[in-house]
Design an enzyme around this catalytic site. Structure first.
Site, PDB file in Angstrom:
ATOM      1  N   TYR A  11     -54.643-130.376 -75.396  1.00  0.00           N
ATOM      2  CA  TYR A  11     -56.120-131.412 -75.254  1.00  0.00           C
ATOM      3  C   TYR A  11     -56.201-132.738 -75.984  1.00  0.00           C
ATOM      4  CZ  TYR A  11     -61.390-130.985 -76.216  1.00  0.00           C
ATOM      5  OH  TYR A  11     -62.341-130.947 -76.330  1.00  0.00           O
ATOM      6  N   SER A 124     -57.658-131.456 -89.955  1.00  0.00           N
ATOM      7  CA  SER A 124     -58.807-130.624 -89.491  1.00  0.00           C
ATOM      8  C   SER A 124     -60.128-130.599 -91.082  1.00  0.00           C
ATOM      9  CB  SER A 124     -58.794-128.852 -89.322  1.00  0.00           C
ATOM     10  OG  SER A 124     -60.007-128.367 -89.173  1.00  0.00           O
ATOM     11  N   TYR A 148     -53.726-121.125 -91.631  1.00  0.00           N
ATOM     12  CA  TYR A 148     -54.297-122.228 -90.540  1.00  0.00           C
ATOM     13  C   TYR A 148     -54.662-123.608 -91.408  1.00  0.00           C
ATOM     14  CZ  TYR A 148     -55.997-125.980 -87.132  1.00  0.00           C
ATOM     15  OH  TYR A 148     -56.272-126.963 -86.742  1.00  0.00           O
ATOM     16  N   LYS A 152     -52.782-126.816 -92.685  1.00  0.00           N
ATOM     17  CA  LYS A 152     -52.868-129.013 -92.439  1.00  0.00           C
ATOM     18  C   LYS A 152     -53.322-129.433 -93.654  1.00  0.00           C
ATOM     19  CE  LYS A 152     -53.267-128.852 -88.270  1.00  0.00           C
ATOM     20  NZ  LYS A 152     -52.698-129.962 -87.746  1.00  0.00           N
ATOM     21  N   ASN A 198     -63.402-120.843 -79.472  1.00  0.00           N
ATOM     22  CA  ASN A 198     -64.232-121.756 -79.384  1.00  0.00           C
ATOM     23  C   ASN A 198     -65.422-121.924 -78.824  1.00  0.00           C
ATOM     24  OD1 ASN A 198     -61.659-123.250 -80.381  1.00  0.00           O
ATOM     25  ND2 ASN A 198     -62.855-122.859 -82.059  1.00  0.00           N
ATOM     26  N   GLU A 292     -66.644-112.893 -89.985  1.00  0.00           N
ATOM     27  CA  GLU A 292     -66.676-112.813 -91.423  1.00  0.00           C
ATOM     28  C   GLU A 292     -65.775-114.059 -91.816  1.00  0.00           C
ATOM     29  OE1 GLU A 292     -63.944-109.838 -92.319  1.00  0.00           O
ATOM     30  OE2 GLU A 292     -63.005-110.803 -94.207  1.00  0.00           O
TER      31      GLU A 292
HETATM   32  P1  NAD Z   1     -53.497-128.033 -78.505  1.00  0.00           P
HETATM   33  O1  NAD Z   1     -52.624-126.683 -78.175  1.00  0.00           O
HETATM   34  O2  NAD Z   1     -53.864-128.825 -77.069  1.00  0.00           O
HETATM   35  O3  NAD Z   1     -51.959-129.426 -78.211  1.00  0.00           O
HETATM   36  C1  NAD Z   1     -50.983-128.882 -79.319  1.00  0.00           C
HETATM   37  C2  NAD Z   1     -49.956-129.370 -78.379  1.00  0.00           C
HETATM   38  O4  NAD Z   1     -48.787-129.067 -79.324  1.00  0.00           O
HETATM   39  C3  NAD Z   1     -49.828-128.497 -76.997  1.00  0.00           C
HETATM   40  O5  NAD Z   1     -49.168-128.633 -75.966  1.00  0.00           O
HETATM   41  C4  NAD Z   1     -48.256-127.276 -77.408  1.00  0.00           C
HETATM   42  O6  NAD Z   1     -47.881-127.243 -76.702  1.00  0.00           O
HETATM   43  C5  NAD Z   1     -47.661-127.907 -78.542  1.00  0.00           C
HETATM   44  N1  NAD Z   1     -46.767-127.618 -79.329  1.00  0.00           N
HETATM   45  C6  NAD Z   1     -47.381-126.466 -79.789  1.00  0.00           C
HETATM   46  N2  NAD Z   1     -46.170-126.568 -80.508  1.00  0.00           N
HETATM   47  C7  NAD Z   1     -44.962-127.143 -80.757  1.00  0.00           C
HETATM   48  C8  NAD Z   1     -44.193-127.636 -81.586  1.00  0.00           C
HETATM   49  N3  NAD Z   1     -43.784-126.770 -81.918  1.00  0.00           N
HETATM   50  N4  NAD Z   1     -42.930-128.241 -80.654  1.00  0.00           N
HETATM   51  C9  NAD Z   1     -43.945-129.232 -79.878  1.00  0.00           C
HETATM   52  N5  NAD Z   1     -44.786-129.166 -79.639  1.00  0.00           N
HETATM   53  C10 NAD Z   1     -45.555-127.992 -79.876  1.00  0.00           C
HETATM   54  O7  NAD Z   1     -54.729-128.145 -79.559  1.00  0.00           O
HETATM   55  P2  NAD Z   1     -55.655-129.591 -79.471  1.00  0.00           P
HETATM   56  O8  NAD Z   1     -56.561-128.833 -79.781  1.00  0.00           O
HETATM   57  O9  NAD Z   1     -54.738-130.671 -79.165  1.00  0.00           O
HETATM   58  O10 NAD Z   1     -54.546-129.887 -81.047  1.00  0.00           O
HETATM   59  C11 NAD Z   1     -53.881-131.020 -81.253  1.00  0.00           C
HETATM   60  C12 NAD Z   1     -54.175-131.128 -82.895  1.00  0.00           C
HETATM   61  O11 NAD Z   1     -55.036-131.033 -83.146  1.00  0.00           O
HETATM   62  C13 NAD Z   1     -53.474-129.970 -83.997  1.00  0.00           C
HETATM   63  O12 NAD Z   1     -52.091-130.013 -84.390  1.00  0.00           O
HETATM   64  C14 NAD Z   1     -54.536-129.004 -84.744  1.00  0.00           C
HETATM   65  O13 NAD Z   1     -54.772-127.845 -85.001  1.00  0.00           O
HETATM   66  C15 NAD Z   1     -55.601-130.231 -84.589  1.00  0.00           C
HETATM   67  N6  NAD Z   1     -57.028-129.799 -84.310  1.00  0.00           N
HETATM   68  C16 NAD Z   1     -57.318-129.096 -83.368  1.00  0.00           C
HETATM   69  C17 NAD Z   1     -58.963-128.775 -83.621  1.00  0.00           C
HETATM   70  C18 NAD Z   1     -59.468-128.448 -82.627  1.00  0.00           C
HETATM   71  O14 NAD Z   1     -60.589-127.522 -82.525  1.00  0.00           O
HETATM   72  N7  NAD Z   1     -59.196-128.836 -80.963  1.00  0.00           N
HETATM   73  C19 NAD Z   1     -59.609-129.781 -84.318  1.00  0.00           C
HETATM   74  C20 NAD Z   1     -58.912-130.070 -85.869  1.00  0.00           C
HETATM   75  C21 NAD Z   1     -57.799-129.795 -85.575  1.00  0.00           C
HETATM   76  N1  UFG Z   2     -69.631-118.904 -82.166  1.00  0.00           N
HETATM   77  C1  UFG Z   2     -70.697-118.301 -81.406  1.00  0.00           C
HETATM   78  N2  UFG Z   2     -69.751-117.309 -80.775  1.00  0.00           N
HETATM   79  C2  UFG Z   2     -69.277-117.892 -79.777  1.00  0.00           C
HETATM   80  C3  UFG Z   2     -67.817-118.381 -80.574  1.00  0.00           C
HETATM   81  C4  UFG Z   2     -68.303-119.206 -81.749  1.00  0.00           C
HETATM   82  O1  UFG Z   2     -71.467-118.167 -82.161  1.00  0.00           O
HETATM   83  O2  UFG Z   2     -68.438-117.631 -79.582  1.00  0.00           O
HETATM   84  C5  UFG Z   2     -70.800-119.945 -82.922  1.00  0.00           C
HETATM   85  C6  UFG Z   2     -69.365-119.894 -84.723  1.00  0.00           C
HETATM   86  O3  UFG Z   2     -70.042-119.201 -85.427  1.00  0.00           O
HETATM   87  C7  UFG Z   2     -70.285-121.155 -84.868  1.00  0.00           C
HETATM   88  C8  UFG Z   2     -69.810-122.305 -84.225  1.00  0.00           C
HETATM   89  O4  UFG Z   2     -69.936-121.229 -82.685  1.00  0.00           O
HETATM   90  O5  UFG Z   2     -71.116-121.622 -85.794  1.00  0.00           O
HETATM   91  C9  UFG Z   2     -69.399-122.722 -83.183  1.00  0.00           C
HETATM   92  O6  UFG Z   2     -67.958-121.877 -83.771  1.00  0.00           O
HETATM   93  P1  UFG Z   2     -66.685-122.237 -83.424  1.00  0.00           P
HETATM   94  O7  UFG Z   2     -65.918-121.450 -83.386  1.00  0.00           O
HETATM   95  O8  UFG Z   2     -66.418-123.854 -82.350  1.00  0.00           O
HETATM   96  O9  UFG Z   2     -66.144-123.839 -84.711  1.00  0.00           O
HETATM   97  P2  UFG Z   2     -65.461-123.160 -85.814  1.00  0.00           P
HETATM   98  O10 UFG Z   2     -66.684-124.482 -86.769  1.00  0.00           O
HETATM   99  O11 UFG Z   2     -65.921-121.618 -86.530  1.00  0.00           O
HETATM  100  O12 UFG Z   2     -63.740-123.862 -86.213  1.00  0.00           O
HETATM  101  C10 UFG Z   2     -64.125-124.865 -86.203  1.00  0.00           C
HETATM  102  C11 UFG Z   2     -62.434-124.486 -85.570  1.00  0.00           C
HETATM  103  C12 UFG Z   2     -61.407-123.983 -86.322  1.00  0.00           C
HETATM  104  C13 UFG Z   2     -61.373-124.364 -87.990  1.00  0.00           C
HETATM  105  C14 UFG Z   2     -62.723-124.354 -88.409  1.00  0.00           C
HETATM  106  C15 UFG Z   2     -63.574-124.564 -89.874  1.00  0.00           C
HETATM  107  O13 UFG Z   2     -62.622-124.128 -84.687  1.00  0.00           O
HETATM  108  O14 UFG Z   2     -60.220-124.360 -85.730  1.00  0.00           O
HETATM  109  O15 UFG Z   2     -63.524-125.257 -87.579  1.00  0.00           O
HETATM  110  O16 UFG Z   2     -63.639-125.681 -89.360  1.00  0.00           O
HETATM  111  F1  UFG Z   2     -60.613-123.909 -88.676  1.00  0.00           F
END
Ligand code: NAD
Ligand code: UFG
Length: 339
Positions: A11, A124, A148, A152, A198, A292
């Site tokens: 993504y 993150s 998770y 990080k 999410n 939780e």
């Molecule tokens: P995503 O799952 O869409 O992208 C991750 C990509 O890495 C995928 O294309 C997957 O196929 C690839 N991948 C996974 N494991 C692999 C491996 N072992 N070897 C090679 N490729 C591998 O996720 P994203 O939302 O684009 O997130 C990207 C990064 O950002 C991740 O490290 C994630 O933890 C971090 N991040 C994401 C969010 C979020 O909410 N999307 C928030 C904070 C941090």
């Molecule tokens: N929420 C709902 N219904 C849903 C999903 C989410 O009410 O079906 C609420 C959650 O309770 C929160 C808000 O929407 O108040 C946002 O929720 P997300 O799950 O989208 O995001 P979070 O901030 O809870 O989680 C994000 C990242 C995680 C990370 C976390 C802590 O997705 O990877 O922040 O920083 F671990």
């Protein structure tokens, strides 16, 4: 620069490829497609008319990394590849530590062998845990509450130790807040394989008719409408932060964390209302109890990224909702919509 992008078919990675190419960088992707499809890269190619070299492989595979380093000779690496589902990380901790920690270590060792000294890391806001004050700056104590989140934070610590031992190396630690939204073409976006974890992708699937209703987790938080507040950041703004981080890494050494958020926050109810406005669809909701481990509010202090990276978020909430809806309505089954 020549930039190796691990997880570039994901993504955030896919949006970042376009921003990198728009600024004249050459890109190469390593992805194992565990959470993506090669179709993503075809779309990136047609949107950019640019060259995207790609290798299918795992970041834990040393020999594969050596091949990639030799073939592409990157000046820098952006390391997105990893696992990100908080709930799953509690069920499969060893798998999460392996991909997120062994993956980072294997990559760093391959970079050393190839004399590549710059890394941008996907961290993150989850490294902070439940915030003790808002807005949350980079000096806020770190206390991740999930497996998770601990992967990080540990990866950040590994990168910090690596740069301490190698003063000519740079690691930029980007702490993303809540990434949402999609590319303005509506050809790239977030495509969860299973039930979305999410809020935003869940709302989008309700709007497009794939799910009946949104469960709102908690309405008794100490917030204006009782629902949780988060700092949502448009994925295109987030992608641009990586381009700014590359420039920073070209001029600085050491490891430095940066919050990447807008500095504003919105409630679950505000997110639902903005999506209803963007899509002209009703989003039925059902009130549920708090999840939780969930907490009331999060908000970035992003002034360090503003000042030192020269980066600012430019997209607002209605851009986030409108682009998500454009992507979801054009691709109701995500990248499988063409099958
Ligand atoms: P995503 O799952 O869409 O992208 C991750 C990509 O890495 C995928 O294309 C997957 O196929 C690839 N991948 C996974 N494991 C692999 C491996 N072992 N070897 C090679 N490729 C591998 O996720 P994203 O939302 O684009 O997130 C990207 C990064 O950002 C991740 O490290 C994630 O933890 C971090 N991040 C994401 C969010 C979020 O909410 N999307 C928030 C904070 C941090
Ligand atoms: N929420 C709902 N219904 C849903 C999903 C989410 O009410 O079906 C609420 C959650 O309770 C929160 C808000 O929407 O108040 C946002 O929720 P997300 O799950 O989208 O995001 P979070 O901030 O809870 O989680 C994000 C990242 C995680 C990370 C976390 C802590 O997705 O990877 O922040 O920083 F671990």
């Amino acid at each position: 620069m020549r930039v190796l992008v691990t997880g570039g078919a994901g993504y955030i990675g896919s949006h970042t490829l376009l921003e990198l190419m728009a600024q004249g960088h050459e890109v190469c992707v390593l992805d194992n497609y565990s959470n993506a499809t090669p179709e993503v890269l075809n779309r990136v190619r047609s949107l950019s008319n640019g060259k995207v070299t790609d290798f299918e492989g795992d970041v834990r595979d040393s020999a594969k990394l050596d091949d990639v380093m030799q073939a592409f000779a990157p000046d820098a690496v952006i390391h997105f590849a990893g696992l990100k589902a908080v709930g799953e990380s509690a069920q499969k901790p060893l798998y999460y530590y392996d991909v997120n920690i062994t993956g980072t270590l294997t990559l760093l060792k391959a970079m050393e062998r190839a004399n590549c000294r710059r890394l941008i890391f996907s961290s993150s806001a989850t490294v902070y845990g439940e915030p003790q004050y808002l807005p949350c700056d980079e000096a806020h104590p770190t206390n991740p509450v999930s497996v998770y989140g601990r992967t990080k934070l540990m990866a950040e610590q590994i990168l910090t130790d690596w740069t301490a031992a190698n003063p000519d190396c740079a690691a930029v630690l980007l702490r993303y807040f809540n990434p949402v939204g999609a590319h303005p073409s509506a050809d790239l976006g977030e495509d969860p394989r299973d039930i979305p974890n999410n809020l935003m992708p869940f709302i989008a699937q309700v709007a497009v008719g794939k799910r009946d209703q949104l469960e709102v987790f908690g309405d008794d938080y100490d917030t204006p409408d009782g629902t949780g507040l988060r700092d949502y950041i448009h994925v295109v703004d987030l992608a641009r932060a990586h381009v700014a981080a590359l420039d920073y890494a070209a001029q600085n050494s050491g490891a430095r964390p940066f919050n990447i958020g807008t500095g504003q926050n919105y409630s679950v109810r505000e997110m639902v209302a903005s999506f209803e406005a963007a899509s002209a669809k009703p989003i039925p909701t059902k009130q549920s109890t708090r999840l939780e481990g969930d907490f009331a509010a999060m908000q970035a202090d992003a002034r360090r990224a503003n000042a030192e990276l020269g980066w600012h978020a430019t997209h607002n909430l209605s851009d986030m909702a409108a682009s998500t809806w454009a992507w979801q309505s054009k691709n109701p089954d995500g990248y499988r919509s063409d099958d």
